[in-house]
Scaffold this motif. Sequence first.
Motif, PDB file in Angstrom:
ATOM      1  N   ARG A  36     -14.406  24.852  27.306  1.00 59.55           N
ATOM      2  CA  ARG A  36     -15.552  23.946  27.114  1.00 59.55           C
ATOM      3  C   ARG A  36     -15.547  23.342  25.710  1.00 59.55           C
ATOM      4  O   ARG A  36     -15.813  22.162  25.529  1.00 59.55           O
TER       5      ARG A  36
ATOM      6  N   LYS B 269     -14.246  24.150  13.912  1.00 60.74           N
ATOM      7  CA  LYS B 269     -13.965  23.861  12.493  1.00 60.74           C
ATOM      8  C   LYS B 269     -12.505  24.118  12.145  1.00 60.74           C
ATOM      9  O   LYS B 269     -11.927  23.428  11.321  1.00 60.74           O
TER      10      LYS B 269
ATOM     11  N   MET C 248     -15.268  19.367  24.570  1.00 58.90           N
ATOM     12  CA  MET C 248     -16.251  18.722  23.691  1.00 58.90           C
ATOM     13  C   MET C 248     -15.563  18.122  22.469  1.00 58.90           C
ATOM     14  O   MET C 248     -15.752  16.950  22.129  1.00 58.90           O
TER      15      MET C 248
ATOM     16  N   VAL D 215     -23.383  26.361   7.309  1.00 60.77           N
ATOM     17  CA  VAL D 215     -22.152  26.969   6.801  1.00 60.77           C
ATOM     18  C   VAL D 215     -21.667  26.249   5.540  1.00 60.77           C
ATOM     19  O   VAL D 215     -21.020  26.844   4.676  1.00 60.77           O
TER      20      VAL D 215
ATOM     21  N   GLU E  24     -12.760   9.639  19.685  1.00 62.34           N
ATOM     22  CA  GLU E  24     -13.508   8.505  19.109  1.00 62.34           C
ATOM     23  C   GLU E  24     -12.895   8.071  17.781  1.00 62.34           C
ATOM     24  O   GLU E  24     -13.056   6.936  17.355  1.00 62.34           O
ATOM     25  N   TYR E  25     -12.239   8.998  17.083  1.00 58.14           N
ATOM     26  CA  TYR E  25     -11.685   8.654  15.781  1.00 58.14           C
ATOM     27  C   TYR E  25     -10.155   8.721  15.765  1.00 58.14           C
ATOM     28  O   TYR E  25      -9.540   9.034  14.749  1.00 58.14           O
TER      29      TYR E  25
ATOM     30  N   LEU F  26     -10.584  21.114  13.277  1.00 59.47           N
ATOM     31  CA  LEU F  26     -10.876  19.974  12.398  1.00 59.47           C
ATOM     32  C   LEU F  26     -10.163  20.136  11.063  1.00 59.47           C
ATOM     33  O   LEU F  26      -9.550  19.203  10.543  1.00 59.47           O
TER      34      LEU F  26
ATOM     35  N   PRO G 212     -24.423  22.643  27.427  1.00 57.22           N
ATOM     36  CA  PRO G 212     -23.057  22.757  27.954  1.00 57.22           C
ATOM     37  C   PRO G 212     -22.211  23.877  27.349  1.00 57.22           C
ATOM     38  O   PRO G 212     -21.388  24.461  28.049  1.00 57.22           O
ATOM     39  N   LEU G 213     -22.418  24.205  26.070  1.00 57.70           N
ATOM     40  CA  LEU G 213     -21.558  25.233  25.498  1.00 57.70           C
ATOM     41  C   LEU G 213     -22.141  26.635  25.674  1.00 57.70           C
ATOM     42  O   LEU G 213     -21.603  27.606  25.152  1.00 57.70           O
TER      43      LEU G 213
ATOM     44  N   SER H  10     -23.671  16.915  18.517  1.00 59.54           N
ATOM     45  CA  SER H  10     -23.581  15.678  19.295  1.00 59.54           C
ATOM     46  C   SER H  10     -24.073  15.886  20.729  1.00 59.54           C
ATOM     47  O   SER H  10     -24.582  14.967  21.345  1.00 59.54           O
TER      48      SER H  10
ATOM     49  N   ALA I  75     -22.679   6.289  14.411  1.00 62.23           N
ATOM     50  CA  ALA I  75     -21.536   7.212  14.437  1.00 62.23           C
ATOM     51  C   ALA I  75     -21.866   8.413  15.319  1.00 62.23           C
ATOM     52  O   ALA I  75     -21.047   8.856  16.133  1.00 62.23           O
TER      53      ALA I  75
ATOM     54  N   GLU J  41     -13.517  14.945  22.917  1.00 54.68           N
ATOM     55  CA  GLU J  41     -14.293  13.701  22.974  1.00 54.68           C
ATOM     56  C   GLU J  41     -14.590  13.176  21.571  1.00 54.68           C
ATOM     57  O   GLU J  41     -14.568  11.964  21.337  1.00 54.68           O
ATOM     58  N   ILE J  42     -14.875  14.083  20.642  1.00 55.11           N
ATOM     59  CA  ILE J  42     -15.166  13.659  19.261  1.00 55.11           C
ATOM     60  C   ILE J  42     -13.904  13.101  18.608  1.00 55.11           C
ATOM     61  O   ILE J  42     -13.907  12.017  18.023  1.00 55.11           O
TER      62      ILE J  42
ATOM     63  N   LEU K 275      -7.539  17.682   9.385  1.00 58.44           N
ATOM     64  CA  LEU K 275      -7.889  17.073   8.099  1.00 58.44           C
ATOM     65  C   LEU K 275      -6.877  17.420   7.019  1.00 58.44           C
ATOM     66  O   LEU K 275      -6.690  16.675   6.072  1.00 58.44           O
TER      67      LEU K 275
ATOM     68  N   LYS L 237     -20.249  10.148  24.331  1.00 53.89           N
ATOM     69  CA  LYS L 237     -19.018  10.679  24.933  1.00 53.89           C
ATOM     70  C   LYS L 237     -19.136  12.162  25.272  1.00 53.89           C
ATOM     71  O   LYS L 237     -18.756  12.584  26.361  1.00 53.89           O
ATOM     72  N   THR L 238     -19.628  12.952  24.340  1.00 54.82           N
ATOM     73  CA  THR L 238     -19.657  14.400  24.602  1.00 54.82           C
ATOM     74  C   THR L 238     -20.689  14.723  25.691  1.00 54.82           C
ATOM     75  O   THR L 238     -20.433  15.559  26.553  1.00 54.82           O
TER      76      THR L 238
ATOM     77  N   LEU M 290     -17.731  15.727  10.620  1.00 55.90           N
ATOM     78  CA  LEU M 290     -17.098  16.034  11.909  1.00 55.90           C
ATOM     79  C   LEU M 290     -17.619  17.356  12.466  1.00 55.90           C
ATOM     80  O   LEU M 290     -17.804  17.512  13.671  1.00 55.90           O
ATOM     81  N   THR M 291     -17.860  18.314  11.577  1.00 53.80           N
ATOM     82  CA  THR M 291     -18.415  19.594  12.030  1.00 53.80           C
ATOM     83  C   THR M 291     -19.814  19.391  12.595  1.00 53.80           C
ATOM     84  O   THR M 291     -20.175  19.945  13.632  1.00 53.80           O
TER      85      THR M 291
ATOM     86  N   PHE N 178     -14.998  16.710   6.687  1.00 52.21           N
ATOM     87  CA  PHE N 178     -15.096  17.981   7.394  1.00 52.21           C
ATOM     88  C   PHE N 178     -16.559  18.253   7.777  1.00 52.21           C
ATOM     89  O   PHE N 178     -16.866  18.645   8.907  1.00 52.21           O
TER      90      PHE N 178
ATOM     91  N   VAL O 200     -20.577   9.089  19.470  1.00 52.77           N
ATOM     92  CA  VAL O 200     -19.907  10.356  19.795  1.00 52.77           C
ATOM     93  C   VAL O 200     -20.744  11.143  20.808  1.00 52.77           C
ATOM     94  O   VAL O 200     -20.216  11.707  21.768  1.00 52.77           O
TER      95      VAL O 200
ATOM     96  N   MET P 294     -20.877  16.754  13.978  1.00 53.84           N
ATOM     97  CA  MET P 294     -20.705  16.143  15.302  1.00 53.84           C
ATOM     98  C   MET P 294     -20.401  17.211  16.343  1.00 53.84           C
ATOM     99  O   MET P 294     -20.905  17.170  17.465  1.00 53.84           O
ATOM    100  N   SER P 295     -19.546  18.182  15.963  1.00 56.43           N
ATOM    101  CA  SER P 295     -19.186  19.203  16.950  1.00 56.43           C
ATOM    102  C   SER P 295     -20.383  20.121  17.222  1.00 56.43           C
ATOM    103  O   SER P 295     -20.510  20.677  18.304  1.00 56.43           O
ATOM    104  N   HIS P 296     -21.256  20.273  16.250  1.00 59.52           N
ATOM    105  CA  HIS P 296     -22.426  21.140  16.463  1.00 59.52           C
ATOM    106  C   HIS P 296     -23.523  20.444  17.268  1.00 59.52           C
ATOM    107  O   HIS P 296     -24.107  21.038  18.160  1.00 59.52           O
TER     108      HIS P 296
END
Lengths: 149, 376
Positions: A83, A49, A87, B271, A94-95, A52, B359-360, B312, B334, A90-91, A56, B341-342, B305-306, B302, B338, B308-310
């Motif tokens: 790691r 975050k 990850m 969050v 894409e953008y 990001l 993975p994480l 995807s 969308a 990759e996100i 942003l 890719k991840t 995208l968050t 935000f 993503v 997606m990071s959590h």
Amino acid sequence: MSEFEPKIVGFFCNWCTFTAADLAGTSRLSYPSNIKIIRMMCSGMVDPKYVLKAFLNGADGVLIGGCWPGDCHYINGNLKARRRVAMLTEILKEYGIDEQRFWLRWIAASEGTMLRDVANEMTDKLKQLGPSPFNLSSNRKDLTAMGGL
Amino acid sequence: MANFTKLSFKKGEMNKKLAQFFNDMMEKGVVDALLSPMTQPKRGVMQTLITDSSHLKAIDPFAPVVPLNGAKIASSITTTPSGRKLAMVLRSCEIRALIELGKLRQANFEDVLLIGIDCLGRYENLDFLTLQARGETSESFLEKGLAGDTKIDDFDICGACKICEFPVADNVDLRLCIIGGGTDSLYIESLTSKGDHALEIAGFGIGETPSSRDADVKQLVSARKLARDEGFAKYRESTHGFDGLEGMLAGCINCYNCRVACPVCYCKECVFVTDTFRHNADQYMGWADNFGTLKMPADTMFYHLTRMSHISLFCVGCGQCTSACPNSIDLMPAFRTVAQKTQDRFDYQAGRSHDEEQPLTVFENDELVEVTGQVK
């Protein structure tokens, strides 16, 4: 028109890269002021975050500095960071934000010169690349024109 | 070795036959409870927890609707042990999501007999209600669907289902198979010793194997993969870069329905509803000053995208996010693009196996050297 000055947010580990920045300072090495440093206790503390949010809010690049594998003050925070960076890359890719804008580098406390070199290299790279596509989106063009945050 | 039992039924009696099957399972003590899609007394079909076998006649496991991804429901009734043996009828997207929740200790498979169904797709909830009111049944849907036509009147299955390469559920004990079975029969396939045991106690022996199943499944999967790749390419072209993403999300009102509907949005408390995002008025004013304007509600990009990071890495492509959006934002592509890719980056596939670690949650000393490009 003056040269484009990229804004880079640096999340530096307290035990290595931040200390390297300190060393660079005391050694009178100069590096570009484009990097705004935020001290973290560990590269593993950099929540995706934060990255990001930086992008942003107008960052053209983000640099995370951590300890070399095996040297983490908290044993393996840097490996978790790696790691997460893979990850998140990759996100972002894409953008429109590729690896060239989002760096993870291992810089030990003693490597003040490397800190300087990485700072120079990243600033040069971003000057070539120009503003982040996040800043060029139609909602934000005004921001870039104003000189940003 | 495939282990099939054939269930033949007269036209219009598929659910009756399935009810009999589950009745045998419950009467003979294979399971104490069943979670299955069931026709509701008022209207519609919902996942229903059944402990009294006399209610089984209303079950409708193949109903082409998923009001809510069943992984969430399965999570809520398995996380803490009930001490009761439970059979759950779920489709592939639900099972794959459930496997990911299991890895996060938000689901437990111990007392569970997992039953997967072949799924040809689902309709949006309101479309399904309309179709049901017009007299369409699961059987009429399956009959058309198996012939390759899922369109009924003006309605078709969801975009997510059209590009879903998992019509068959894996990692299950039993599988209710309709692909390759013809329109007057279905097959129950056992894939584990737990499944064998269940069939044996319930009194079902090994029967004939559906002859064209393998070929039919293969054909459907490859058609779906083709549609998926085309869909991804089309999405990437139309929603190029950050500007494209902003355009796509322009109607978002931060209602967070998509994360409520998402089966793998695993945080106990999001969050985005905590004090972290309860900003002071002067902060909002400051951001507005910086940008000249601040779109309200703020933090929309935000948030997505968050998410997606959590999630995807765990996204199973069920499309519930798209279905949940009150402003018709098609979030599924969308997230799926993503996720592709991840998940590829870590050679991971959400829900593929119980044993693959997320993975994480793991890391190695010598890996991903390309991230830093540095070698000591």
